[in-house]
Write a protein that holds these residues in place. Structure first.
Motif, PDB file in Angstrom:
ATOM      1  N   GLU A  91      25.625-106.169 -20.757  1.00 54.94           N
ATOM      2  CA  GLU A  91      24.665-105.589 -21.703  1.00 54.94           C
ATOM      3  C   GLU A  91      23.274-106.175 -21.517  1.00 54.94           C
ATOM      4  OE1 GLU A  91      24.371-104.591 -26.488  1.00 54.94           O
ATOM      5  OE2 GLU A  91      25.911-105.948 -25.742  1.00 54.94           O
ATOM      6  N   ASN A  92      23.069-107.446 -21.827  1.00 57.58           N
ATOM      7  CA  ASN A  92      21.780-108.118 -21.664  1.00 57.58           C
ATOM      8  C   ASN A  92      21.908-109.166 -20.562  1.00 57.58           C
ATOM      9  OD1 ASN A  92      20.545-106.690 -23.795  1.00 57.58           O
ATOM     10  ND2 ASN A  92      21.427-108.085 -25.300  1.00 57.58           N
ATOM     11  N   ILE A  94      20.151-110.756 -16.438  1.00 57.63           N
ATOM     12  CA  ILE A  94      19.251-110.734 -15.289  1.00 57.63           C
ATOM     13  C   ILE A  94      20.121-110.741 -14.045  1.00 57.63           C
ATOM     14  CG2 ILE A  94      17.388-111.895 -14.040  1.00 57.63           C
ATOM     15  CD1 ILE A  94      16.699-113.313 -16.688  1.00 57.63           C
ATOM     16  N   GLU A 188      16.098-107.050 -14.853  1.00 60.55           N
ATOM     17  CA  GLU A 188      16.347-107.635 -16.169  1.00 60.55           C
ATOM     18  C   GLU A 188      16.610-106.518 -17.174  1.00 60.55           C
ATOM     19  OE1 GLU A 188      14.223-110.526 -19.521  1.00 60.55           O
ATOM     20  OE2 GLU A 188      13.664-110.679 -17.396  1.00 60.55           O
ATOM     21  N   CYS A 189      17.726-106.627 -17.888  1.00 64.11           N
ATOM     22  CA  CYS A 189      18.094-105.664 -18.926  1.00 64.11           C
ATOM     23  C   CYS A 189      18.254-106.423 -20.238  1.00 64.11           C
ATOM     24  CB  CYS A 189      19.391-104.947 -18.573  1.00 64.11           C
ATOM     25  SG  CYS A 189      19.282-103.917 -17.101  1.00 64.11           S
ATOM     26  N   ARG A 190      17.499-105.984 -21.229  1.00 60.32           N
ATOM     27  CA  ARG A 190      17.528-106.699 -22.507  1.00 60.32           C
ATOM     28  C   ARG A 190      17.289-105.697 -23.637  1.00 60.32           C
ATOM     29  NH1 ARG A 190      15.939-112.297 -23.438  1.00 60.32           N
ATOM     30  NH2 ARG A 190      15.049-112.304 -21.334  1.00 60.32           N
ATOM     31  N   ASP A 191      18.322-105.505 -24.471  1.00 56.21           N
ATOM     32  CA  ASP A 191      18.215-104.660 -25.663  1.00 56.21           C
ATOM     33  C   ASP A 191      17.660-103.273 -25.349  1.00 56.21           C
ATOM     34  OD1 ASP A 191      19.191-106.752 -27.213  1.00 56.21           O
ATOM     35  OD2 ASP A 191      17.186-107.574 -27.542  1.00 56.21           O
ATOM     36  N   SER A 207      12.120 -98.433 -21.263  1.00 55.32           N
ATOM     37  CA  SER A 207      12.757 -98.869 -22.506  1.00 55.32           C
ATOM     38  C   SER A 207      13.615 -97.740 -23.070  1.00 55.32           C
ATOM     39  CB  SER A 207      11.693 -99.290 -23.525  1.00 55.32           C
ATOM     40  OG  SER A 207      10.788 -98.221 -23.767  1.00 55.32           O
ATOM     41  N   LYS A 213      24.377-100.360 -22.101  1.00 54.47           N
ATOM     42  CA  LYS A 213      25.432-101.287 -21.732  1.00 54.47           C
ATOM     43  C   LYS A 213      26.363-100.566 -20.774  1.00 54.47           C
ATOM     44  CE  LYS A 213      29.270-103.917 -23.760  1.00 54.47           C
ATOM     45  NZ  LYS A 213      29.937-104.301 -25.011  1.00 54.47           N
ATOM     46  N   GLU A 234      23.823-113.868 -17.821  1.00 54.79           N
ATOM     47  CA  GLU A 234      23.960-113.110 -19.066  1.00 54.79           C
ATOM     48  C   GLU A 234      23.102-113.759 -20.142  1.00 54.79           C
ATOM     49  OE1 GLU A 234      27.620-110.907 -20.060  1.00 54.79           O
ATOM     50  OE2 GLU A 234      28.588-112.436 -18.815  1.00 54.79           O
ATOM     51  N   LEU A 235      22.247-112.964 -20.751  1.00 59.25           N
ATOM     52  CA  LEU A 235      21.289-113.494 -21.730  1.00 59.25           C
ATOM     53  C   LEU A 235      21.933-113.682 -23.095  1.00 59.25           C
ATOM     54  CD1 LEU A 235      18.224-111.321 -20.703  1.00 59.25           C
ATOM     55  CD2 LEU A 235      18.812-113.640 -19.946  1.00 59.25           C
ATOM     56  N   THR A 236      22.692-112.719 -23.517  1.00 63.51           N
ATOM     57  CA  THR A 236      23.449-112.827 -24.773  1.00 63.51           C
ATOM     58  C   THR A 236      24.793-112.168 -24.549  1.00 63.51           C
ATOM     59  OG1 THR A 236      22.514-110.752 -25.612  1.00 63.51           O
ATOM     60  CG2 THR A 236      21.415-112.796 -26.258  1.00 63.51           C
TER      61      THR A 236
END
Length: 722
Positions: A91-92, A94, A188-191, A207, A213, A234-236
């Motif tokens: 999901e979130n 790099i 990078e994928c974030r939210d 965006s 996800k 994984e960021l979160t």
């Protein structure tokens, strides 16, 4: 070529430990800072490729020779067109990777937020693609320098408007090196936001990704491409795994390059044409070399001219499945054979469910000849391993127009489907009706979210409800709601989406039998279900200790069980003259038998076609016992809902035991099919019997045999393939 830089942009330093490529050589930059950074962050990075084999990846739709490992490099031949996919979703994160094309004009890609299987009639998944290509479009609408765009039904908003309005972000400058030289991508994928850095600088992105996800994929498309040094941070963590089973464990039956795995008695009739398996006509069928027992089979097909063909599964009469179309577009058929039950879904709509003459044994799958093309042929052997439990909706924070597994639900108590495959969920404490479309997007369909009674004659979105416990969707799409605390059955018209009262005056009491249901008095209405022909609705009028029937055509209400007194009915007595303890839910089968579930009575009663009643499950004591044995000796604990599976067995939400149980009326035995009995939230992605539930209040089985569980106190809806 002149570099086109975005006005006002500044170079963003993305990593101090970068490995830069120049003339084929690797050079370390800022070594001291690299050592510091590595010591600080090395634990957070994980390899996506171990340098030895493709462990952690699966070949979705290519030949075995398409993907290989050589000198710590993933090598793609580019033939056929298709993808290599990770085994798990992200999901979130790099991701960093290096790539190079071997031939001028080469084409490949890196997908994020990908689905598990290709979409209908295409070799690609629904995803966000990060382009890896060695050619520019002559009109400047696509480049070789790191375009980012949505494919196959995915959507996103590019950082810069595309000259033709496409959902495609062109890079702010040109940084990709020529054929034969390594390039470095950082994605990078974030939210729901995605960005791409090419060789050390961010150049493109967007965006509002939908989906936000999914899996990661490497693309094969026409020419050799190499990949190396793939790693992820994984960021979160994801909220809960939302694995898109049953599609996860399907195996491709077609290599895209030849007829390996198939056999035919004639040459030249069937042809491998990249991702398409084509029939050039004639009268020679194509059969799988392997034979299968219980299985689920996916196949896309299109007729090159209007006509008909067939798929045979070789199990006696009724197992040749006709496929026909008035047009030449792509179609997708999902065929499931389980025991003696065969079901077919075409383009996400149930087509047929029937019993076949021969069960057991194994047989090949046979494609009948015609002027036809096939693609995306996948099979899952249902005898190998059970399907895991999957999150369908809930456990998130979204409220409207969001992926269902990212939405916040408030006391989901029931679910049902329309003929198009859309799912509807009722919230007992959220006072809403939610819709999950076939793409998995959740929207608010009815209800303001405030409890009350209003909105009859107006749009469903403006209506108020109070404690909806259950719903039933008619074949024409009309939705009936057990609007419990309003003592009514409410109806949402499929054509106009307006709300009306179908049954009940709103006055809590008993009266009005043999007259219009809308003028009759009910107690709190806990359940309303339709018979198989959708001619009658059966209502659990718990406060009045009665089961009432409403004829849909005339609207007339009658009582079919219960005399209004509280008590245990005597076996063999007339149902209408017998007491009931507290009828919480009711269903009827095509034999005319009515099954009544009693909450504190902890029993299942059956009204036979002649009108007599008897207890078929439960000793009447509260408990959790009897699985694998005689159902009449079993104990339940506050059961709340029930439904039929496709074998005619009764599935029961044994709510306070936190399990789902199955009763077979033919054998009289009971078994646990979902839930460990431990109250909790764990077990998603694992076997259904190890799943932790929290007061499930609803069960529903679709024509494919898939069980949906309203895990009410956990505020989520789950799915289990039976």
């Amino acid at each position: 070529m002149k570099k086109a830089c975005e006005s006002g942009s500044r170079e963003k330093v993305l990593f101090n430990c970068a490995l830069l490529v120049h003339n084929g050589c690797m050079q370390r930059v800022a070594f001291a800072l690299f050592v510091f950074s590595a010591s600080l962050f090395s634990a957070e990075w994980k390899p996506l490729f171990n340098g030895r084999d493709l462990d952690g990846w699966t070949n979705v739709n290519c030949a075995p020779s398409t993907w290989s490992v050589r000198d710590s490099i993933i090598v793609s031949t580019g033939i056929p067109t298709g993808v290599l996919r990770t085994l798990r979703e992200y999901e979130n994160f790099i991701v960093e990777l290096e790539w190079k094309h071997i031939q001028p004009g080469g084409n490949a890609g890196f997908f994020v937020h990908s689905g598990a299987l290709p979409v209908r009639g295409q070799p690609f998944t629904k995803a966000i693609e990060v382009q890896i290509i060695d050619r520019d479009h002559p009109e400047g609408i696509a480049t070789r320098h790191g375009d980012v765009f949505s494919i196959q039904g995915a959507t996103f908003v590019p950082d810069r408007p595309h000259p033709r309005g496409w959902m495609r972000c062109l890079p702010s400058e040109h940084r990709v090196r020529p054929v034969g030289e390594w390039n470095h991508y950082r994605v990078e994928c974030r939210d729901g936001r995605v960005t791409l850095a090419v060789n050390g600088k961010e150049v493109s992105g967007g965006s509002k990704c939908n989906p936000a996800k999914g899996f990661l994929c490497l693309e094969s498309e026409g020419s050799e491409c190499h990949f190396r040094n793939l790693r992820i941070q994984e960021l979160t963590p994801s909220r809960e795994p939302a694995l898109e089973t049953p599609d996860l464990d399907f195996v491709s039956l077609y290599t895209g390059v030849d007829l390996t795995g198939w056999k035919t008695t004639g040459a030249g009739v069937w042809e491998a044409k990249d991702w398409i398996l084509a029939c050039k006509g004639g009268d020679v069928s194509l059969r799988t070399e392997k034979e299968y027992g219980d299985f689920a089979f996916i196949v896309d097909w299109r007729l090159k001219q209007p006509g008909a063909s067939a798929i045979s599964i070789g199990r006696g009469a009724g197992t040749q499945i006709p496929i026909s179309s008035a047009n030449t577009g792509w179609n997708r058929s999902r065929i499931t054979l389980h025991g003696n039950h065969l079901s077919v879904v075409q383009n996400e709509k149930p087509l047929t469910t029937k019993a076949i003459s021969q069960s057991g044994g194994k047989s090949a799958i046979e494609l009948k000849p015609a002027s036809i093309e096939f693609a995306n042929l996948y099979i899952r052997d249902l005898s190998i391993a059970p399907f895991p439990a999957v999150l369908v909706a809930g456990s998130g924070t979204g409220s409207n127009n969001v992926p269902a597994n990212e939405a916040r639900l408030q006391g989901p108590f029931g679910a049902d489907f329309d003929s198009a495959g859309n799912m509807y969920i009722v919230e007992m404490t959220g006072y809403r009706v939610l819709k999950v479309d076939t793409n998995g997007t959740l929207t608010v369909f009815a209800g303001t979210g405030e409890k009350g009674f209003s909105g009859d004659g107006a749009a469903a979105s403006t209506a108020q409800f109070d404690g909806i416990h259950n719903l039933a969707v008619a074949p024409n799409g009309d939705i009936y709601l057990a609007d419990t605390w309003n003592s009514r059955i409410r109806k949402i018209d499929a054509r106009t989406t307006t709300v009306s009262t179908f049954g009940g005056t709103g006055k809590r009491g008993f009266g009005g039998d043999n007259g219009p249901a809308a003028k009759a008095d009910f107690g709190n209405v806990y359940c309303g279900s339709l018979d198989p022909k959708a001619e009658n609705m059966y209502v659990a009028d718990l406060d009045n200790r009665r089961i009432r029937k409403i004829a849909l055509k005339t609207g007339t209400v009658t009582t079919v069980a219960g005399n209004g007194q509280k008590g245990v009915p005597k076996n063999g007595a007339m149902a209408i003259e017998s007491p009931l303890v507290d009828p919480r839910a009711v269903i009827a089968n095509d034999a005319g038998e009515i099954f009544i579930l009693e909450r504190s009575g902890n029993c299942l009663r059956m009204v036979e076609r002649g009108g007599t009643i008897r207890t078929v499950l439960g000793s009447g004591e509260k408990g959790n016992s009897g699985d694998g044995g005689d159902a009449i000796k079993a104990t339940l604990n506050g059961p709340k809902h029930l439904c039929f599976d496709r074998d005619g067995c009764v599935l029961i939400a044994d709510t306070e035991n936190h399990v789902i149980r199955r009763f077979d009326p033919r054998s009289g035995r009971i078994e646990r099919i979902a839930g460990s009995g431990k109250r909790g939230r764990g077990g998603i992605g694992g076997p259904a019997v190890e799943l932790e539930l929290n007061q499930p209040h609803g069960v529903y089985v679709d024509p494919l045999g898939v069980l949906y569980i309203s895990d009410s106190t956990n505020d989520r809806v789950l799915r289990v393939q039976l």
